[in-house]
Design a protein around this motif. Structure first.
Motif, PDB file in Angstrom:
ATOM      1  N   ILE A 255       0.844  -1.187   0.000  1.00 19.89           N
ATOM      2  CA  ILE A 255       0.000   0.000   0.000  1.00 19.89           C
ATOM      3  C   ILE A 255       0.882   1.240   0.000  1.00 19.89           C
ATOM      4  O   ILE A 255       1.764   1.387   0.851  1.00 19.89           O
ATOM      5  N   GLN A 256       0.660   2.118  -0.974  1.00 18.47           N
ATOM      6  CA  GLN A 256       1.424   3.363  -1.043  1.00 18.47           C
ATOM      7  C   GLN A 256       0.678   4.466  -0.295  1.00 18.47           C
ATOM      8  O   GLN A 256      -0.526   4.643  -0.452  1.00 18.47           O
ATOM      9  N   ARG A 257       1.417   5.196   0.530  1.00 14.91           N
ATOM     10  CA  ARG A 257       0.841   6.331   1.279  1.00 14.91           C
ATOM     11  C   ARG A 257       1.290   7.617   0.601  1.00 14.91           C
ATOM     12  O   ARG A 257       2.471   7.878   0.444  1.00 14.91           O
ATOM     13  N   THR A 258       0.333   8.425   0.182  1.00 18.34           N
ATOM     14  CA  THR A 258       0.654   9.674  -0.500  1.00 18.34           C
ATOM     15  C   THR A 258       0.614  10.869   0.443  1.00 18.34           C
ATOM     16  O   THR A 258       1.338  11.842   0.262  1.00 18.34           O
ATOM     17  N   GLU A 259      -0.243  10.792   1.467  1.00 16.46           N
ATOM     18  CA  GLU A 259      -0.344  11.871   2.449  1.00 16.46           C
ATOM     19  C   GLU A 259      -1.076  11.357   3.680  1.00 16.46           C
ATOM     20  O   GLU A 259      -1.600  10.244   3.690  1.00 16.46           O
ATOM     21  N   GLY A 260      -1.128  12.171   4.721  1.00 17.34           N
ATOM     22  CA  GLY A 260      -1.868  11.818   5.920  1.00 17.34           C
ATOM     23  C   GLY A 260      -1.036  11.081   6.944  1.00 17.34           C
ATOM     24  O   GLY A 260       0.195  11.006   6.853  1.00 17.34           O
ATOM     25  N   CYS A 261      -1.714  10.498   7.934  1.00 15.15           N
ATOM     26  CA  CYS A 261      -1.035   9.836   9.048  1.00 15.15           C
ATOM     27  C   CYS A 261      -0.583   8.437   8.675  1.00 15.15           C
ATOM     28  O   CYS A 261      -0.791   7.981   7.547  1.00 15.15           O
ATOM     29  N   PHE A 262       0.037   7.721   9.643  1.00 18.50           N
ATOM     30  CA  PHE A 262       0.588   6.389   9.398  1.00 18.50           C
ATOM     31  C   PHE A 262      -0.472   5.290   9.466  1.00 18.50           C
ATOM     32  O   PHE A 262      -0.179   4.134   9.192  1.00 18.50           O
ATOM     33  N   HIS A 263      -1.694   5.620   9.830  1.00 18.13           N
ATOM     34  CA  HIS A 263      -2.769   4.629   9.989  1.00 18.13           C
ATOM     35  C   HIS A 263      -3.361   4.295   8.615  1.00 18.13           C
ATOM     36  O   HIS A 263      -3.972   5.133   7.965  1.00 18.13           O
ATOM     37  N   LEU A 264      -3.159   3.043   8.171  1.00 19.37           N
ATOM     38  CA  LEU A 264      -3.659   2.598   6.879  1.00 19.37           C
ATOM     39  C   LEU A 264      -4.676   1.480   7.053  1.00 19.37           C
ATOM     40  O   LEU A 264      -4.612   0.703   8.012  1.00 19.37           O
ATOM     41  N   LYS A 265      -5.616   1.400   6.111  1.00 16.04           N
ATOM     42  CA  LYS A 265      -6.566   0.298   6.088  1.00 16.04           C
ATOM     43  C   LYS A 265      -6.473  -0.386   4.735  1.00 16.04           C
ATOM     44  O   LYS A 265      -6.647   0.233   3.682  1.00 16.04           O
ATOM     45  N   CYS A 266      -6.176  -1.696   4.762  1.00 16.22           N
ATOM     46  CA  CYS A 266      -6.022  -2.475   3.538  1.00 16.22           C
ATOM     47  C   CYS A 266      -7.393  -2.886   2.989  1.00 16.22           C
ATOM     48  O   CYS A 266      -8.394  -2.871   3.699  1.00 16.22           O
ATOM     49  N   LEU A 267      -7.428  -3.306   1.714  1.00 14.28           N
ATOM     50  CA  LEU A 267      -8.659  -3.786   1.099  1.00 14.28           C
ATOM     51  C   LEU A 267      -9.193  -5.038   1.789  1.00 14.28           C
ATOM     52  O   LEU A 267     -10.396  -5.306   1.756  1.00 14.28           O
ATOM     53  N   CYS A 268      -8.281  -5.795   2.432  1.00 14.93           N
ATOM     54  CA  CYS A 268      -8.708  -7.010   3.137  1.00 14.93           C
ATOM     55  C   CYS A 268      -9.350  -6.688   4.480  1.00 14.93           C
ATOM     56  O   CYS A 268      -9.839  -7.586   5.167  1.00 14.93           O
ATOM     57  N   GLY A 269      -9.312  -5.421   4.893  1.00 11.92           N
ATOM     58  CA  GLY A 269      -9.908  -5.007   6.150  1.00 11.92           C
ATOM     59  C   GLY A 269      -8.925  -4.800   7.281  1.00 11.92           C
ATOM     60  O   GLY A 269      -9.293  -4.297   8.348  1.00 11.92           O
ATOM     61  N   GLN A 270      -7.655  -5.179   7.062  1.00 14.76           N
ATOM     62  CA  GLN A 270      -6.644  -5.069   8.117  1.00 14.76           C
ATOM     63  C   GLN A 270      -6.206  -3.612   8.307  1.00 14.76           C
ATOM     64  O   GLN A 270      -5.875  -2.921   7.346  1.00 14.76           O
TER      65      GLN A 270
END
Length: 443
Positions: A255-270
């Motif tokens: 998952i590529q992060r372009t902006e915002g905080c470090f909290h990511l949500k994957c398509l699998c729900g994780q």
């Protein structure tokens, strides 16, 4: 001859080099190289029992892979069938050049032209032949067939030898598959060596020390295969992705992060953290822009980014030293700089060694604990930076003193015991790190 072997000694400590005087490393001239090629041609000729022209045709057909030639023509039960196939390709044909005057060129239709033909008697003018020769050589192909379509006659080797480009192509193609021939990887350096035994450190007159097997800068004790994997990985899309993305701990998506905080949500729900690639935990919620685990988790992106940044830093330091010394020699005339140049050269070699340590640390990331390696390397790097500061200080001493430019000798660019001690300690630490690498490779 053996001066090209790097038998570096310091305070009784000798690098763990495999090379010795028995490596018989020889710097080859262009004529030496072509003679080496002709000697190899004679060996193959004697083994397969064909003429030099036929052997050369076979070499070109099999892309100069001598082992494959022996397997196909000497060790294969279907040799006769293979030979028939080669004959159909004109491999066993031997032509001679017939000079013709007042011919009509079959391509450009020029009349009263001077040119030549082969045994097939297809006649072409010199201009058309030269154009085809130029096309083939520009494509690095040491082969010129008859210009008539579907004709397999070819210009003989003895005729093509008059072209320097032809010899260069043969040498280059031959070197690629000869373990005894190696070349310097230095920028704009064309030096080529004959090395009868493997040497992990050949010193070229241009100043580069390199490995005879993989032709990369010296990387002992890192094995060639490990160095190759790391270098290939650096050039791959996976490396780019790891630098700019984070892997989901559940499904493995990047998952590529372009902006915002470090909290990511994957398509699998994780839910996970961009920095450490670990599941999003309560500890992360103390700050959405910092990660409490980023320095302890074995996150691939962390090590890939470290490798990129640290390699860039090392290369910058090497360039800074080289440029500082170069500028100093241009600015300050008639000044003795031997001590400074010697100290700078040793520092540059240590910086280059630190790059190979860095590659190994990155390799360990996949399957071993890198904590000890990180700590040891960090200590080594800190002392190397001290070396850089010492050199910069000495350079400034000369640049800031205008009166020195008129003097014939600069007597006080001497290194104090404490400054020399930094270099000695680095040599010792280098040996310890190499020993650690050797031991981890054995395990």
């Amino acid at each position: 001859m053996d001066d090209y072997l790097d038998e570096e000694q310091y305070l009784g400590l000798e690098d763990e080099y495999d090379n010795s005087i028995y490596n018989n490393v020889t710097l080859l001239s262009a004529n030496d190289l072509y003679q080496e090629f002709k000697d190899r041609l004679e060996i193959i000729k004697d083994k397969i029992g064909e003429t030099s022209q036929v052997v050369l045709n076979i070499l070109i057909f099999f892309n100069f892979e001598v082992k494959t030639i022996y397997e196909k023509l000497l060790l294969n039960d279907e040799f006769e069938q293979i030979k028939v196939q080669l004959e159909e390709q004109g491999i066993y044909k031997e032509s001679k050049v017939n000079i013709n005057d007042n011919l009509i060129c079959s391509i450009c239709e020029q009349t009263n032209a001077q040119g030549f033909s082969l045994n097939c008697n297809h006649k072409f003018c010199k201009s058309c032949w030269n154009q085809m020769i130029e096309i083939q050589f520009s494509s690095q192909i040491p082969l010129v067939r008859c210009l008539q379509d579907q004709c397999f006659e070819r210009l003989p080797h003895q005729f093509l030898e008059q072209y320097p480009k032809y010899k260069q192509i043969l040498i280059k193609r031959f070197m690629q598959h000869d373990d005894q021939i190696t070349w310097c990887p230095g920028l704009n350096c064309e030096n080529v060596f004959k090395c009868l035994n493997f040497s992990n450190s050949i010193k070229c007159p241009c100043g580069i020390k390199f490995c005879s097997k993989c032709r990369n800068e010296k990387h002992h004790p890192i094995p060639c295969d490990i160095l190759k994997k790391v270098l290939e990985y650096q050039q791959s899309n996976d490396y780019w992705a790891i630098l700019h993305a984070s892997k989901c701990p559940q499904c493995g998506r990047l998952i590529q992060r372009t902006e915002g905080c470090f909290h990511l949500k994957c398509l699998c729900g994780q839910h996970f953290c961009f920095k450490c690639s670990g599941p999003w935990a309560k500890d992360h919620e103390q700050s959405f822009y910092t990660c409490p685990y980023m320095n302890t988790n074995k996150n691939p992106s962390k090590y890939a980014l470290q490798l990129k940044d640290e390699l860039q830093s090392i290369n910058n330091n090497i360039r800074n030293i080289e440029q500082s010394v170069k500028t100093l020699k241009q600015q300050v005339k008639k000044v003795l700089l031997d001590d400074l140049l010697e100290y700078s050269e040793k520092a540059i070699q240590l910086f280059k060694t630190s790059k190979s340590f860095l590659f190994y640390k990155f390799h360990l990331m996949e399957n071993k604990d890198v904590q000890m390696c990180e700590q040891t390397f960090q200590c080594f790097q800190e002392e190397l930076n001290s070396c850089l500061i010492i050199i910069q200080k000495k350079v400034l001493e000369v640049q800031d003193n205008e009166s020195l430019k008129e003097r014939t000798m600069l007597e006080y660019i001497n290194f104090e015991d404490s400054e020399k001690k930094v270099l000695r300690n680095l040599k010792i630490k280098k040996q310890l790190i190499k020993q650690y690498i050797i031991e981890t490779l054995i395990k």
